[in-house]
Design an enzyme around this catalytic site. Sequence first.
Site, PDB file in Angstrom:
ATOM      1  NE  ARG A   1      -0.943   7.558 122.808  1.00 19.58           N
ATOM      2  CZ  ARG A   1      -0.333   8.387 123.654  1.00 19.58           C
ATOM      3  NH1 ARG A   1      -1.013   8.944 124.645  1.00 19.58           N
ATOM      4  NH2 ARG A   1       0.948   8.656 123.537  1.00 19.58           N
ATOM      5  CG  ASP A   2      -9.793   4.163 127.279  1.00 23.11           C
ATOM      6  OD1 ASP A   2      -9.972   3.648 128.390  1.00 23.11           O
ATOM      7  OD2 ASP A   2     -10.663   4.163 126.373  1.00 23.11           O
ATOM      8  CB  ILE A   3     -10.054   2.077 122.260  1.00 20.93           C
ATOM      9  CG1 ILE A   3     -10.053   1.940 120.758  1.00 20.93           C
ATOM     10  CG2 ILE A   3     -11.411   1.765 122.856  1.00 20.93           C
ATOM     11  CD1 ILE A   3     -10.245   0.498 120.282  1.00 20.93           C
TER      12      ILE A   3
ATOM     13  CG  ASN B   1     -14.319   2.665 136.671  1.00 23.85           C
ATOM     14  OD1 ASN B   1     -14.467   3.588 137.468  1.00 23.85           O
ATOM     15  ND2 ASN B   1     -14.133   2.868 135.389  1.00 23.85           N
TER      16      ASN B   1
ATOM     17  CD  GLU C   1     -17.417   0.247 129.563  1.00 26.78           C
ATOM     18  OE1 GLU C   1     -16.483   0.147 128.747  1.00 26.78           O
ATOM     19  OE2 GLU C   1     -18.214   1.190 129.590  1.00 26.78           O
ATOM     20  CB  VAL C   2     -12.133  -4.297 130.497  1.00 23.69           C
ATOM     21  CG1 VAL C   2     -11.084  -5.362 130.235  1.00 23.69           C
ATOM     22  CG2 VAL C   2     -12.634  -3.689 129.196  1.00 23.69           C
TER      23      VAL C   2
ATOM     24  CG  HIS D   1      -8.516  -1.328 133.503  1.00 23.62           C
ATOM     25  ND1 HIS D   1      -9.352  -2.420 133.598  1.00 23.62           N
ATOM     26  CD2 HIS D   1      -9.303  -0.269 133.251  1.00 23.62           C
ATOM     27  CE1 HIS D   1     -10.602  -2.030 133.390  1.00 23.62           C
ATOM     28  NE2 HIS D   1     -10.602  -0.720 133.194  1.00 23.62           N
TER      29      HIS D   1
ATOM     30  CG  HIS E   1      -9.507   4.348 133.724  1.00 20.15           C
ATOM     31  ND1 HIS E   1     -10.034   4.413 132.451  1.00 20.15           N
ATOM     32  CD2 HIS E   1     -10.102   3.294 134.316  1.00 20.15           C
ATOM     33  CE1 HIS E   1     -10.913   3.432 132.291  1.00 20.15           C
ATOM     34  NE2 HIS E   1     -10.978   2.737 133.408  1.00 20.15           N
TER      35      HIS E   1
HETATM   36  P1  AMP Z   1     -13.586   0.187 132.757  1.00 21.08           P
HETATM   37  O1  AMP Z   1     -14.964   0.745 132.592  1.00 21.08           O
HETATM   38  O2  AMP Z   1     -12.865   0.775 133.942  1.00 21.08           O
HETATM   39  O3  AMP Z   1     -13.580  -1.320 132.745  1.00 21.08           O
HETATM   40  O4  AMP Z   1     -12.765   0.708 131.509  1.00 21.08           O
HETATM   41  C1  AMP Z   1     -12.490  -0.061 130.375  1.00 21.08           C
HETATM   42  C2  AMP Z   1     -11.799   0.857 129.417  1.00 21.08           C
HETATM   43  O5  AMP Z   1     -11.179   0.073 128.409  1.00 21.08           O
HETATM   44  C3  AMP Z   1     -12.741   1.832 128.706  1.00 21.08           C
HETATM   45  O6  AMP Z   1     -12.326   3.167 128.976  1.00 21.08           O
HETATM   46  C4  AMP Z   1     -12.590   1.472 127.229  1.00 21.08           C
HETATM   47  O7  AMP Z   1     -12.643   2.585 126.378  1.00 21.08           O
HETATM   48  C5  AMP Z   1     -11.233   0.791 127.202  1.00 21.08           C
HETATM   49  N1  AMP Z   1     -11.032  -0.164 126.140  1.00 21.08           N
HETATM   50  C6  AMP Z   1     -11.842  -1.175 125.772  1.00 21.08           C
HETATM   51  N2  AMP Z   1     -11.307  -1.866 124.760  1.00 21.08           N
HETATM   52  C7  AMP Z   1     -10.113  -1.289 124.481  1.00 21.08           C
HETATM   53  C8  AMP Z   1      -9.080  -1.546 123.539  1.00 21.08           C
HETATM   54  N3  AMP Z   1      -9.160  -2.542 122.654  1.00 21.08           N
HETATM   55  N4  AMP Z   1      -7.992  -0.744 123.537  1.00 21.08           N
HETATM   56  C9  AMP Z   1      -7.901   0.271 124.422  1.00 21.08           C
HETATM   57  N5  AMP Z   1      -8.833   0.561 125.347  1.00 21.08           N
HETATM   58  C10 AMP Z   1      -9.938  -0.201 125.366  1.00 21.08           C
END
Ligand code: AMP
Length: 115
Positions: A29-31, A87, A95-96, A100, A102
């Site tokens: 689950r997304d945080i 993304n 961001e990560v 991944h 979504h």
């Molecule tokens: P993106 O902008 O596509 O890279 O999305 C990164 C997603 O990772 C965001 O929706 C964040 O809320 C989610 N996220 C970041 N850290 C965590 C975590 N520790 N556990 C779950 N989701 C996370």
Amino acid sequence: MAETIFSRIIRKELPADIVHEDDEIIAFRDINPQAPVHLLIVPRVEIATVNDIRPEQAELIGKMVLTAQRLAADAGIAEDGYRLVINCNRHGCQEVFHLHLHLIGGRQLRGLAGS
Ligand code: AMP
């Protein structure tokens, strides 16, 4: 590529609400959920962005989509519908930097215009 928080989740060094695991993929689950259902489908292998996917990884990408399909059914949102998003880099608001997918649903989503 630089290691991300998702690698630490995959190695179980950080907690996550995991909803699926197999030898190639983990989903949790997304945080910061943007909808009642917001899952992240993540390959165990470190791929930074969509730009870095290699042709021989096409099957893995397909497996990510099929995992999303099944998780959507499990969550009871398949019939009403949902959105799958990847993304990429700055303009895509990534961001990560560990690939991944979504899976977002459980409510009426807005159109992509203006997003
Ligand atoms: P993106 O902008 O596509 O890279 O999305 C990164 C997603 O990772 C965001 O929706 C964040 O809320 C989610 N996220 C970041 N850290 C965590 C975590 N520790 N556990 C779950 N989701 C996370």
